[in-house]
Scaffold this motif. Structure first.
Motif, PDB file in Angstrom:
ATOM      1  N   VAL A   1     -30.580  -0.463 -89.122  1.00 56.15           N
ATOM      2  CA  VAL A   1     -31.174  -0.963 -90.267  1.00 56.15           C
ATOM      3  C   VAL A   1     -31.052   0.143 -91.766  1.00 56.15           C
ATOM      4  CG1 VAL A   1     -33.529  -1.143 -91.359  1.00 56.15           C
ATOM      5  CG2 VAL A   1     -32.983  -2.002 -88.844  1.00 56.15           C
ATOM      6  N   PHE A   2     -30.815   1.232 -91.413  1.00 55.68           N
ATOM      7  CA  PHE A   2     -30.624   2.169 -92.230  1.00 55.68           C
ATOM      8  C   PHE A   2     -29.229   1.981 -93.015  1.00 55.68           C
ATOM      9  CE2 PHE A   2     -32.165   6.834 -93.405  1.00 55.68           C
ATOM     10  CZ  PHE A   2     -31.605   6.782 -94.513  1.00 55.68           C
ATOM     11  N   TYR A   3     -28.142   1.581 -92.380  1.00 55.74           N
ATOM     12  CA  TYR A   3     -26.836   1.320 -93.000  1.00 55.74           C
ATOM     13  C   TYR A   3     -26.913   0.303 -93.690  1.00 55.74           C
ATOM     14  CZ  TYR A   3     -24.500   4.815 -90.017  1.00 55.74           C
ATOM     15  OH  TYR A   3     -24.052   6.080 -89.394  1.00 55.74           O
ATOM     16  N   CYS A   4     -27.788  -0.900 -93.197  1.00 53.27           N
ATOM     17  CA  CYS A   4     -27.802  -2.167 -94.036  1.00 53.27           C
ATOM     18  C   CYS A   4     -28.684  -2.079 -95.175  1.00 53.27           C
ATOM     19  CB  CYS A   4     -28.776  -3.311 -93.013  1.00 53.27           C
ATOM     20  SG  CYS A   4     -27.650  -3.900 -91.473  1.00 53.27           S
ATOM     21  N   GLN A   5     -29.631  -1.074 -95.228  1.00 47.74           N
ATOM     22  CA  GLN A   5     -30.384  -0.796 -96.571  1.00 47.74           C
ATOM     23  C   GLN A   5     -29.250  -0.312 -97.506  1.00 47.74           C
ATOM     24  OE1 GLN A   5     -33.457  -1.611 -97.691  1.00 47.74           O
ATOM     25  NE2 GLN A   5     -33.177  -0.633 -99.620  1.00 47.74           N
ATOM     26  N   LEU A   6     -28.538   0.713 -97.294  1.00 47.88           N
ATOM     27  CA  LEU A   6     -27.664   1.380 -98.036  1.00 47.88           C
ATOM     28  C   LEU A   6     -26.398   0.245 -98.508  1.00 47.88           C
ATOM     29  CD1 LEU A   6     -26.679   4.569 -95.987  1.00 47.88           C
ATOM     30  CD2 LEU A   6     -28.051   4.381 -98.018  1.00 47.88           C
ATOM     31  N   GLY A   7     -26.328  -0.508 -97.678  1.00 40.26           N
ATOM     32  CA  GLY A   7     -25.400  -1.747 -97.954  1.00 40.26           C
ATOM     33  C   GLY A   7     -26.009  -2.769 -99.090  1.00 40.26           C
ATOM     34  N   LYS A   8     -27.361  -3.135 -98.804  1.00 40.93           N
ATOM     35  CA  LYS A   8     -28.037  -3.899 -99.718  1.00 40.93           C
ATOM     36  C   LYS A   8     -28.118  -3.367-101.095  1.00 40.93           C
ATOM     37  CE  LYS A   8     -32.411  -6.009-100.125  1.00 40.93           C
ATOM     38  NZ  LYS A   8     -33.636  -6.388 -99.432  1.00 40.93           N
ATOM     39  N   GLU A   9     -28.309  -2.081-100.989  1.00 42.10           N
ATOM     40  CA  GLU A   9     -28.584  -1.190-102.345  1.00 42.10           C
ATOM     41  C   GLU A   9     -27.197  -1.131-103.114  1.00 42.10           C
ATOM     42  OE1 GLU A   9     -31.830   1.936-100.738  1.00 42.10           O
ATOM     43  OE2 GLU A   9     -29.962   2.839-101.412  1.00 42.10           O
ATOM     44  N   GLN A  10     -26.214  -1.302-102.361  1.00 43.85           N
ATOM     45  CA  GLN A  10     -24.827  -1.093-103.203  1.00 43.85           C
ATOM     46  C   GLN A  10     -24.150  -2.497-103.583  1.00 43.85           C
ATOM     47  OE1 GLN A  10     -22.014   1.443-101.332  1.00 43.85           O
ATOM     48  NE2 GLN A  10     -23.717   3.126-100.834  1.00 43.85           N
ATOM     49  N   GLY A  11     -24.924  -3.621-102.850  1.00 45.38           N
ATOM     50  CA  GLY A  11     -24.553  -4.966-103.172  1.00 45.38           C
ATOM     51  C   GLY A  11     -23.279  -5.359-102.140  1.00 45.38           C
ATOM     52  N   ARG A  12     -23.449  -4.492-101.214  1.00 40.39           N
ATOM     53  CA  ARG A  12     -22.085  -5.160-100.411  1.00 40.39           C
ATOM     54  C   ARG A  12     -22.761  -5.948 -99.057  1.00 40.39           C
ATOM     55  NH1 ARG A  12     -17.928  -1.151-100.628  1.00 40.39           N
ATOM     56  NH2 ARG A  12     -18.489   0.512-102.193  1.00 40.39           N
ATOM     57  N   PHE A  13     -23.662  -5.615 -98.425  1.00 35.61           N
ATOM     58  CA  PHE A  13     -24.080  -6.457 -97.290  1.00 35.61           C
ATOM     59  C   PHE A  13     -25.567  -6.003 -96.916  1.00 35.61           C
ATOM     60  CE2 PHE A  13     -22.385  -2.524 -95.514  1.00 35.61           C
ATOM     61  CZ  PHE A  13     -23.491  -2.183 -94.623  1.00 35.61           C
ATOM     62  N   ASP A  14     -26.104  -6.866 -96.152  1.00 36.66           N
ATOM     63  CA  ASP A  14     -27.764  -6.625 -95.873  1.00 36.66           C
ATOM     64  C   ASP A  14     -27.694  -6.860 -94.339  1.00 36.66           C
ATOM     65  OD1 ASP A  14     -27.648  -9.424 -95.784  1.00 36.66           O
ATOM     66  OD2 ASP A  14     -29.048  -9.548 -97.324  1.00 36.66           O
ATOM     67  N   PHE A  15     -29.025  -6.890 -93.803  1.00 40.19           N
ATOM     68  CA  PHE A  15     -29.020  -7.027 -92.416  1.00 40.19           C
ATOM     69  C   PHE A  15     -28.665  -8.509 -92.195  1.00 40.19           C
ATOM     70  CE2 PHE A  15     -31.689  -7.792 -88.428  1.00 40.19           C
ATOM     71  CZ  PHE A  15     -31.347  -6.928 -87.563  1.00 40.19           C
ATOM     72  N   SER A  16     -29.086  -9.306 -92.686  1.00 39.85           N
ATOM     73  CA  SER A  16     -28.588 -10.698 -92.450  1.00 39.85           C
ATOM     74  C   SER A  16     -27.178 -10.945 -92.362  1.00 39.85           C
ATOM     75  CB  SER A  16     -29.193 -11.889 -93.476  1.00 39.85           C
ATOM     76  OG  SER A  16     -30.507 -11.961 -93.340  1.00 39.85           O
ATOM     77  N   THR A  17     -26.438 -10.102 -93.148  1.00 40.69           N
ATOM     78  CA  THR A  17     -24.946 -10.256 -93.074  1.00 40.69           C
ATOM     79  C   THR A  17     -24.530  -9.799 -91.663  1.00 40.69           C
ATOM     80  OG1 THR A  17     -24.997  -9.650 -95.461  1.00 40.69           O
ATOM     81  CG2 THR A  17     -22.694  -9.552 -94.284  1.00 40.69           C
ATOM     82  N   VAL A  18     -24.958  -8.673 -91.357  1.00 42.89           N
ATOM     83  CA  VAL A  18     -24.574  -8.030 -90.074  1.00 42.89           C
ATOM     84  C   VAL A  18     -25.091  -8.973 -88.883  1.00 42.89           C
ATOM     85  CG1 VAL A  18     -24.990  -6.378 -88.503  1.00 42.89           C
ATOM     86  CG2 VAL A  18     -24.975  -5.767 -90.938  1.00 42.89           C
ATOM     87  N   VAL A  19     -26.144  -9.560 -88.885  1.00 39.26           N
ATOM     88  CA  VAL A  19     -26.501 -10.395 -87.891  1.00 39.26           C
ATOM     89  C   VAL A  19     -25.438 -11.690 -87.810  1.00 39.26           C
ATOM     90  CG1 VAL A  19     -28.218 -12.298 -87.036  1.00 39.26           C
ATOM     91  CG2 VAL A  19     -29.061  -9.926 -87.848  1.00 39.26           C
ATOM     92  N   ASN A  20     -25.227 -12.102 -89.023  1.00 44.30           N
ATOM     93  CA  ASN A  20     -24.254 -13.212 -89.079  1.00 44.30           C
ATOM     94  C   ASN A  20     -22.877 -13.031 -88.659  1.00 44.30           C
ATOM     95  OD1 ASN A  20     -25.783 -15.454 -90.076  1.00 44.30           O
ATOM     96  ND2 ASN A  20     -25.937 -14.667 -92.002  1.00 44.30           N
ATOM     97  N   LYS A  21     -22.264 -11.694 -88.821  1.00 40.10           N
ATOM     98  CA  LYS A  21     -21.016 -11.469 -88.353  1.00 40.10           C
ATOM     99  C   LYS A  21     -21.036 -11.246 -86.882  1.00 40.10           C
ATOM    100  CE  LYS A  21     -18.740 -10.081 -92.280  1.00 40.10           C
ATOM    101  NZ  LYS A  21     -17.340 -10.816 -92.533  1.00 40.10           N
ATOM    102  N   ILE A  22     -22.233 -10.749 -86.482  1.00 39.06           N
ATOM    103  CA  ILE A  22     -21.969 -10.817 -84.962  1.00 39.06           C
ATOM    104  C   ILE A  22     -22.158 -12.102 -84.367  1.00 39.06           C
ATOM    105  CG2 ILE A  22     -24.502 -10.128 -84.433  1.00 39.06           C
ATOM    106  CD1 ILE A  22     -21.575  -8.846 -82.460  1.00 39.06           C
ATOM    107  N   ILE A  23     -22.989 -12.871 -84.693  1.00 41.35           N
ATOM    108  CA  ILE A  23     -22.817 -14.220 -84.572  1.00 41.35           C
ATOM    109  C   ILE A  23     -21.597 -14.985 -84.436  1.00 41.35           C
ATOM    110  CG2 ILE A  23     -23.791 -16.546 -84.926  1.00 41.35           C
ATOM    111  CD1 ILE A  23     -26.607 -15.411 -85.860  1.00 41.35           C
TER     112      ILE A  23
END
Length: 299
Positions: free
Chosen positions: A92-114
Motif C-alpha cells: 500500500v505504501f508503494y502504491c501511495q508513492l506511485g499515485k503521488e507521482q502519477g505512475r500507478f495506484d493500488f487498482s493498477t497493481v490489482v489489475n496487473k496481477i489479475i
C-alpha cells in the motif's frame, strides 16, 4: 484475490477487466488506503512516512517478508495475519508513492496481477485444455513457456531488435538473496539442457572448487579478492548440489543457523552452571559442552 475457483458464470469467459469489476472488491482495503493517504498528507501527515521513498522502503519490505517467512517456519500461524498485514502495508505504501507521482495506484497493481494470473493459467481461464492426468511438471513447463514469451515481449518493447537476443537469465531479480538467485539461475539454464543429469559430477565439482579455494589460500602472497572469487564458486557449486537434491538452500541454511544458535545457547547454559565465563574456557572444554548438548538432543 488470486483464487482460481470457477464461478457459475464461468470465469474462463471473463476478461481481466471484467474479473476486476465482477469478482473483486476493494471495500476491505479502502480504509487502509485512506490511512496511508493521511500518513503522507503534506500538512498533517507523519514526518517519517512523508520522508520515505521507493528506495528507502526496500529494507523494510525485505524485513517484513522475512518476518512472514519466520512466522510460517515457527508454525506460529496465529501471528501470521499480523505479519501479513505489515507486508500488505508495504504494498500500500508503494502504491501511495506511485499515485503521488502519477505512475500507478493500488487498482493498477490489482489489475496487473489479475492480468498476469489469467494469462499464465490458460487452462483455468482460457481455452487451453490439459488431460485429466496432466502432471505438475507439464503444468510447470507450460507456465515457464508463457513466462519466456513474456520476457521476449518485454525485451521487444524495450527495444531489443531480435527475440534471439533475449537471454534465459533475463528478469532474475538482482536484489534476491544470493542463494536464492543462484538456484534461480541454475534452474533457468537447466531447462535448456545446461545441467548434469547425474549427481557424481555435481559432487566432483564441489571437491574441485574446495581444492581451488585452498590453492589460493596457500599462495605465498594471499590475494583476498581471488579467495573471495573462489569461495563464491564453491558456494555456487554447493547450491547446485542442493538443487539436485531438491533442497531449498535458503531454508536449509536458515535451519542450520537455528540449530547452531540453539546448540550454542546450550553451551552457554553449561558454562553458566559452572560459574565460568565463556572466554575462560579452553576450546576443548567448549567442544565438550557442545557434544553434551548434541547428546541431549538425541535422547
Amino acid at each position: 484475490m488470486t483464487s482460481h475457483t470457477r464461478s457459475s458464470s464461468s470465469i474462463s469467459e471473463l476478461s481481466a477487466k471484467e474479473l476486476s469489476a465482477k469478482e473483486l472488491s476493494v471495500t476491505d482495503v479502502a480504509p487502509l488506503l485512506k490511512i496511508m493517504e493521511k500518513l503522507r498528507d503534506p500538512q498533517t501527515g507523519c514526518p517519517w512516512d512523508k520522508a520515505q521513498t521507493f528506495h528507502t522502503l526496500v529494507p523494510f519490505t525485505l524485513e517484513e517478508a522475512y518476518e512472514v517467512a519466520d512466522t510460517i517456519e515457527r508454525l506460529a500461524l496465529d501471528e501470521l495475519p499480523d505479519e501479513l498485514g505489515d507486508l500488505l502495508f508495504q504494498v500500500v505504501f508503494y502504491c501511495q508513492l506511485g499515485k503521488e507521482q502519477g505512475r500507478f495506484d493500488f487498482s493498477t497493481v490489482v489489475n496487473k496481477i489479475i492480468d498476469k494470473l489469467t494469462r499464465r493459467h490458460p487452462h483455468v481461464f482460457g481455452d487451453t485444455i490439459f488431460e485429466a492426468d496432466a502432471s505438475s511438471q507439464q503444468m510447470k513447463a507450460n507456465w515457464e513457456a508463457i513466462k519466456a514469451n513474456e520476457r521476449q515481449q518485454k525485451a521487444l518493447a524495450a527495444g531489443v531488435a531480435s527475440p534471439s537476443r533475449v537471454s534465459v537469465l533475463d528478469d532474475i531479480a538482482r536484489a534476491q538473496p544470493a542463494l536464492s538467485r543462484s538456484i534461480k539461475i541454475q534452474q533457468r539454464v537447466a531447462r535448456v539442457g545446461f545441467d548434469w543429469p547425474e549427481l557424481e559430477p555435481v559432487v566432483a565439482k564441489i571437491h574441485e572448487e574446495i581444492d581451488e579455494v585452498l590453492a589460493e589460500v596457500n599462495h605465498t602472497t594471499l590475494n583476498q579478492a581471488n579467495v573471495q572469487a573462489e569461495m563464491g564458486d564453491l558456494l555456487f557449486a554447493v547450491v547446485n548440489l542442493a538443487r539436485h537434491l531438491k533442497v531449498d538452500p535458503e531454508q536449509a541454511l536458515r535451519q542450520a543457523n537455528d540449530k547452531f544458535e540453539r546448540r550454542f545457547q546450550g553451551v552457554e547454559a553449561f558454562a553458566r552452571q559452572n560459574n565460568k565465563a565463556l572466554e575462560a574456557h579452553s576450546l576443548e572444554e567448549l567442544d565438550a559442552y557442545w557434544d553434551m548438548v548434541k547428546a541431549q538432543e538425541s535422547r
